[in-house]
Write a protein that holds these residues in place. Sequence first.
Motif, short mmCIF file in Angstrom:
data_model
loop_
_atom_site.label_atom_id
_atom_site.label_comp_id
_atom_site.label_asym_id
_atom_site.label_seq_id
_atom_site.Cartn_x
_atom_site.Cartn_y
_atom_site.Cartn_z
N VAL A 245 0.84 -1.20 0.00
CA VAL A 245 0.00 0.00 0.00
C VAL A 245 0.88 1.25 0.00
CG1 VAL A 245 -1.90 -1.13 1.22
CG2 VAL A 245 -0.13 0.06 2.54
N LYS A 246 0.30 2.39 -0.38
CA LYS A 246 1.02 3.67 -0.34
C LYS A 246 0.91 4.21 1.09
CE LYS A 246 1.59 8.05 -2.87
NZ LYS A 246 1.70 8.90 -1.66
N THR A 247 2.01 4.10 1.82
CA THR A 247 2.00 4.51 3.24
C THR A 247 2.00 6.02 3.35
OG1 THR A 247 3.15 2.51 3.93
CG2 THR A 247 3.27 4.38 5.42
N VAL A 248 1.00 6.54 4.07
CA VAL A 248 0.94 7.99 4.36
C VAL A 248 1.51 8.25 5.74
CG1 VAL A 248 -0.60 9.96 4.66
CG2 VAL A 248 -1.09 8.24 2.89
N ASN A 249 1.14 7.44 6.73
CA ASN A 249 1.67 7.57 8.09
C ASN A 249 1.75 6.19 8.73
OD1 ASN A 249 2.23 8.05 10.75
ND2 ASN A 249 0.56 9.49 11.11
N ASP A 250 2.98 5.71 8.95
CA ASP A 250 3.16 4.34 9.46
C ASP A 250 2.98 4.26 10.98
OD1 ASP A 250 6.83 4.38 9.40
OD2 ASP A 250 5.34 5.73 10.23
N THR A 251 2.79 5.41 11.63
CA THR A 251 2.58 5.41 13.09
C THR A 251 1.29 4.68 13.43
OG1 THR A 251 3.58 7.61 13.17
CG2 THR A 251 2.35 6.90 15.11
N GLY A 252 1.36 3.81 14.44
CA GLY A 252 0.14 3.15 14.91
C GLY A 252 -0.27 1.92 14.12
N CYS A 253 0.54 1.51 13.11
CA CYS A 253 0.14 0.33 12.34
C CYS A 253 0.18 -0.93 13.19
CB CYS A 253 1.05 0.17 11.12
SG CYS A 253 0.77 1.45 9.89
N ALA A 278 -6.43 -8.88 10.75
CA ALA A 278 -5.61 -7.88 11.46
C ALA A 278 -4.62 -7.21 10.50
CB ALA A 278 -4.87 -8.55 12.61
N THR A 279 -4.09 -8.00 9.56
CA THR A 279 -3.13 -7.45 8.61
C THR A 279 -3.80 -6.44 7.68
OG1 THR A 279 -1.88 -9.51 8.72
CG2 THR A 279 -1.49 -8.10 6.80
N SER A 280 -5.04 -6.70 7.31
CA SER A 280 -5.75 -5.75 6.43
C SER A 280 -6.10 -4.47 7.18
CB SER A 280 -7.03 -6.42 5.88
OG SER A 280 -7.94 -6.67 6.92
N VAL A 281 -6.42 -4.60 8.47
CA VAL A 281 -6.70 -3.40 9.28
C VAL A 281 -5.44 -2.53 9.37
CG1 VAL A 281 -7.20 -2.60 11.64
CG2 VAL A 281 -8.52 -4.50 10.66
N SER A 282 -4.30 -3.17 9.61
CA SER A 282 -3.04 -2.43 9.74
C SER A 282 -2.65 -1.77 8.42
CB SER A 282 -1.96 -3.43 10.17
OG SER A 282 -0.72 -2.80 10.26
N ALA A 283 -2.91 -2.47 7.30
CA ALA A 283 -2.58 -1.90 5.99
C ALA A 283 -3.43 -0.66 5.70
CB ALA A 283 -2.80 -2.96 4.91
N PRO A 296 -12.90 0.51 7.45
CA PRO A 296 -13.31 -0.91 7.34
C PRO A 296 -13.52 -1.39 5.89
CG PRO A 296 -14.39 0.12 9.20
CD PRO A 296 -13.66 1.23 8.49
N GLU A 297 -14.16 -0.59 5.06
CA GLU A 297 -14.42 -1.01 3.68
C GLU A 297 -13.09 -1.17 2.93
OE1 GLU A 297 -15.96 -2.32 0.22
OE2 GLU A 297 -16.66 -2.36 2.30
N GLU A 298 -12.16 -0.27 3.17
CA GLU A 298 -10.83 -0.34 2.54
C GLU A 298 -10.12 -1.62 2.99
OE1 GLU A 298 -8.24 3.57 2.07
OE2 GLU A 298 -7.84 2.58 3.99
N ALA A 299 -10.22 -1.90 4.30
CA ALA A 299 -9.56 -3.11 4.84
C ALA A 299 -10.17 -4.36 4.22
CB ALA A 299 -9.71 -3.14 6.36
N ARG A 300 -11.50 -4.34 4.00
CA ARG A 300 -12.17 -5.51 3.41
C ARG A 300 -11.58 -5.79 2.02
NH1 ARG A 300 -15.71 -6.87 0.09
NH2 ARG A 300 -16.32 -4.77 -0.59
N ARG A 303 -7.95 -7.04 2.20
CA ARG A 303 -7.81 -8.40 2.74
C ARG A 303 -7.64 -9.43 1.62
NH1 ARG A 303 -11.92 -11.15 7.08
NH2 ARG A 303 -10.55 -12.89 7.72
N GLU A 304 -8.23 -9.12 0.46
CA GLU A 304 -8.13 -10.05 -0.68
C GLU A 304 -6.68 -10.14 -1.19
OE1 GLU A 304 -12.59 -8.54 -1.77
OE2 GLU A 304 -10.96 -8.27 -3.26
N GLN A 305 -5.87 -9.14 -0.86
CA GLN A 305 -4.47 -9.15 -1.33
C GLN A 305 -3.50 -9.65 -0.25
OE1 GLN A 305 -3.53 -5.14 -2.80
NE2 GLN A 305 -5.76 -4.82 -2.80
#
Length: 312
Positions: A245-253, A278-283, A296-300, A303-305
Amino acid sequence: MIYSVTLNPAIDRIIHVTDELTRGKNNHISESYGDIGGKGTHVSVVLSCLDTPNRATGFIGENGKEELYSLLMDRKVNPEFFVLPNRAVRQNYVIMDETHSGSFMITQTGPSITPNELEQFTTDFTSRLVPDDIVVFAGNPSRLMTPNDYGSLLKKVKETGVRLIVDASGDYLKKAIEIAPTLIKPNQYEFGELTQKKITSIEDTIEVMEKSNLSKIDYIIVSLGKKGSLLFHDGSIDHVIPPKVKTVNDTGCGDAFVGGIVYALYKNFTVEDMLTFATSVSASKAMQPTSSGFVPEEARLLREQVTLEKIK
Ligand code: TA6
């Protein structure tokens, strides 16, 4: 009920500077704003994003409390902290530049806590717990609290029969290990520190884990940054690889990941589903400008990736 415990919460001052942050140069701020800091608080934000009831507790300095409380309530988190009179909420600084190669984190020590306050908090908090509860201690206490004090607080919480999750580091993690919590989530560096071994690869992590005496802990998740995470549970080893993913802010991942793990435990997901979720939430968290929260929708979709590899 799920309780997140942040013993040293903070307000993160997030500062974006133009170009590359450089010593000896006048670095210009392009944007700055405040967000929720501390780790347990981030776990609560994830749970509230998922409409999962939870309570955010711990200690908080009286001065500056309102700002952090309003940031938490904006995220539908109910703050129930033990207030420390005449002391301030710590301020942490998260600086990002336009190289998008990760943030600079500068943290304050945080307020002192008297033995009476620690005892009062421990009595109040443990009296509320029932064996069905999940309690997450995320983030170290202020360096002013000794690892022994931290260890005895965890021990009293564990004795209530709850599922205890600990995300800590250094001597605090070493103390936590002694009481065998349900789950720990050190990163590769913290795991190396804990086992006093030099760990540079997934193979090293597995080898050290198999030789360690950590088998009393149900779930051990070692996070490996962009290489994903390894879960050791019930004699099995799973490796989960995050999507690019394109990381904007890695704090709190890492905290968002723990939030996803707690949600999955609460919902009795399989370990495979727990890891991919959990990995999709962090991404999704990495794609946010803030320190906390995800979509949540983005994480869903992400998750497929996510890739899951059964190692053993
Ligand atoms: O993990 C991210 C974060 O919680 C930030 O919000 C920042 O406040 C910092 O880490 C606090 O870390 P510490 O280990 O000092 O509690």
